[in-house]
Design a protein around this motif. Structure first.
Motif, PDB file in Angstrom:
ATOM      1  N   GLN A  83       2.077  -6.155  -1.706  1.00  0.00           N
ATOM      2  CA  GLN A  83       0.997  -5.376  -2.300  1.00  0.00           C
ATOM      3  C   GLN A  83       1.564  -4.130  -2.957  1.00  0.00           C
ATOM      4  O   GLN A  83       2.509  -3.526  -2.427  1.00  0.00           O
ATOM      5  N   THR A  84       1.014  -3.760  -4.095  1.00  0.00           N
ATOM      6  CA  THR A  84       1.490  -2.576  -4.807  1.00  0.00           C
ATOM      7  C   THR A  84       0.545  -1.399  -4.579  1.00  0.00           C
ATOM      8  O   THR A  84      -0.672  -1.566  -4.459  1.00  0.00           O
ATOM      9  N   THR A  86      -0.317   2.244  -6.336  1.00  0.00           N
ATOM     10  CA  THR A  86      -0.123   3.027  -7.549  1.00  0.00           C
ATOM     11  C   THR A  86      -0.985   4.282  -7.508  1.00  0.00           C
ATOM     12  O   THR A  86      -2.201   4.201  -7.279  1.00  0.00           O
ATOM     13  N   ALA A 159      -6.010  -7.123   2.134  1.00  0.00           N
ATOM     14  CA  ALA A 159      -5.530  -6.086   1.223  1.00  0.00           C
ATOM     15  C   ALA A 159      -5.758  -4.709   1.831  1.00  0.00           C
ATOM     16  O   ALA A 159      -6.791  -4.448   2.446  1.00  0.00           O
ATOM     17  N   THR A 176      -4.661   3.043  -6.393  1.00  0.00           N
ATOM     18  CA  THR A 176      -5.111   1.659  -6.512  1.00  0.00           C
ATOM     19  C   THR A 176      -4.153   0.740  -5.747  1.00  0.00           C
ATOM     20  O   THR A 176      -2.949   0.977  -5.690  1.00  0.00           O
ATOM     21  N   ALA A 178      -3.070  -3.397  -5.306  1.00  0.00           N
ATOM     22  CA  ALA A 178      -3.163  -4.728  -5.904  1.00  0.00           C
ATOM     23  C   ALA A 178      -2.247  -5.684  -5.144  1.00  0.00           C
ATOM     24  O   ALA A 178      -1.198  -5.277  -4.634  1.00  0.00           O
ATOM     25  N   THR A 179      -2.656  -6.930  -5.041  1.00  0.00           N
ATOM     26  CA  THR A 179      -1.828  -7.951  -4.393  1.00  0.00           C
ATOM     27  C   THR A 179      -0.936  -8.593  -5.440  1.00  0.00           C
ATOM     28  O   THR A 179      -1.414  -9.294  -6.343  1.00  0.00           O
ATOM     29  N   ALA A 180       0.368  -8.334  -5.346  1.00  0.00           N
ATOM     30  CA  ALA A 180       1.327  -8.903  -6.295  1.00  0.00           C
ATOM     31  C   ALA A 180       1.685 -10.339  -5.919  1.00  0.00           C
ATOM     32  O   ALA A 180       1.830 -11.201  -6.790  1.00  0.00           O
TER      33      ALA A 180
END
Length: 248
Positions: A83-84, A86, A159, A176, A178-180
């Motif tokens: 997961q990212t 940012t 997540a 934020t 996000a699931t990479a």
């Protein structure tokens, strides 16, 4: 080009083998041939430099055997969730928090490093040391990737969520997630989805080589979380015939 070197397996615990939980079995290592085209610099081996021009494969690498060639390559077991995180809006101060499965971190600085984010996550009651690795950053300029390992290796974890309410400056700062890469079962079908054992000692090879020799530890006891590529041993559904590895 091949680069085969003599293989010597010492029965003494050394600094390069923190993953080795017991010396029992170290004299049972088998000589194998590694397919170097399957290994990645910075992940599976350390690239050479002016003082040490040869590349060094890390000891403790989990290995699988490629069915078609009989060569050994990195174990391609269950996929790790990535997961990212940012930080947006170019904040100039303040903090943010991350929440994982109902547990929220302490305040994380707006300009945190990967090490700080990792420490904040590992301080949660549901994340132990070795359950996550964090790369990238620092914030706010660069995103970070959180890779789930340890007890979460191979799991499609929920997540994370984030709160940037305490970030200051910039333009509408926030965070934020996000699931990479979604975690899940192994997708390899070439044989490497089956654990064959571990690289017993460091192996050196010249740049440009496609094959080298190594020693396969197939009997013994290891600290799974301390291997260069951490994994959850409970997700190892099957092993190659004759393998007798125990985990701590």
């Amino acid at each position: 080009m091949n680069d085969f070197q003599p293989i010597t397996v010492s029965e003494e615990a050394t600094a390069d083998r923190p993953w080795l939980a017991s010396l029992v079995g170290t004299n049972n290592a088998n000589t194998i041939t590694l397919d170097l085209t399957k290994f990645v610099s910075g992940v599976h081996y350390e690239a050479g430099n002016l003082l040490q021009p040869r590349n060094v494969l890390k000891s403790g690498l989990p290995l699988g055997k490629v069915t078609a060639t009989g060569l050994y390559a990195p174990y391609a077991g269950p996929t790790a969730e990535v997961q990212t995180v940012t930080v947006t809006g170019t904040p100039t101060g303040g903090t943010y928090t991350l929440t994982f499965s109902g547990q929220t971190t302490a305040a994380i600085p707006y300009n945190a490093t990967a090490a700080q984010v990792k420490a904040a996550l590992e301080a949660l009651s549901n994340i132990s040391v070795g359950d996550v690795s964090v790369t990238g950053g620092p914030h706010p300029g660069t995103a970070m990737s959180v890779t789930f390992a340890g007890q979460y290796m191979g799991d499609d974890v929920a997540a994370m969520t984030a709160s940037g309410a305490s970030l200051t400056g910039g333009s509408t700062p926030g965070v934020t997630i996000a699931t990479a890469t979604a975690g899940g079962a192994a997708t390899a079908t070439d044989g490497t989805e089956t654990l064959a054992g571990f690289l017993a000692t460091e192996s050196m090879f010249a740049t440009g080589s496609t094959k080298t020799s190594g020693a396969l530890l197939w009997f013994g006891e290891v600290f799974a979380a301390k291997c260069p590529i951490p994994f959850d041993p409970t997700d190892v559904a099957s092993v190659a015939p004759g393998v007798n590895i125990h985990y701590r």
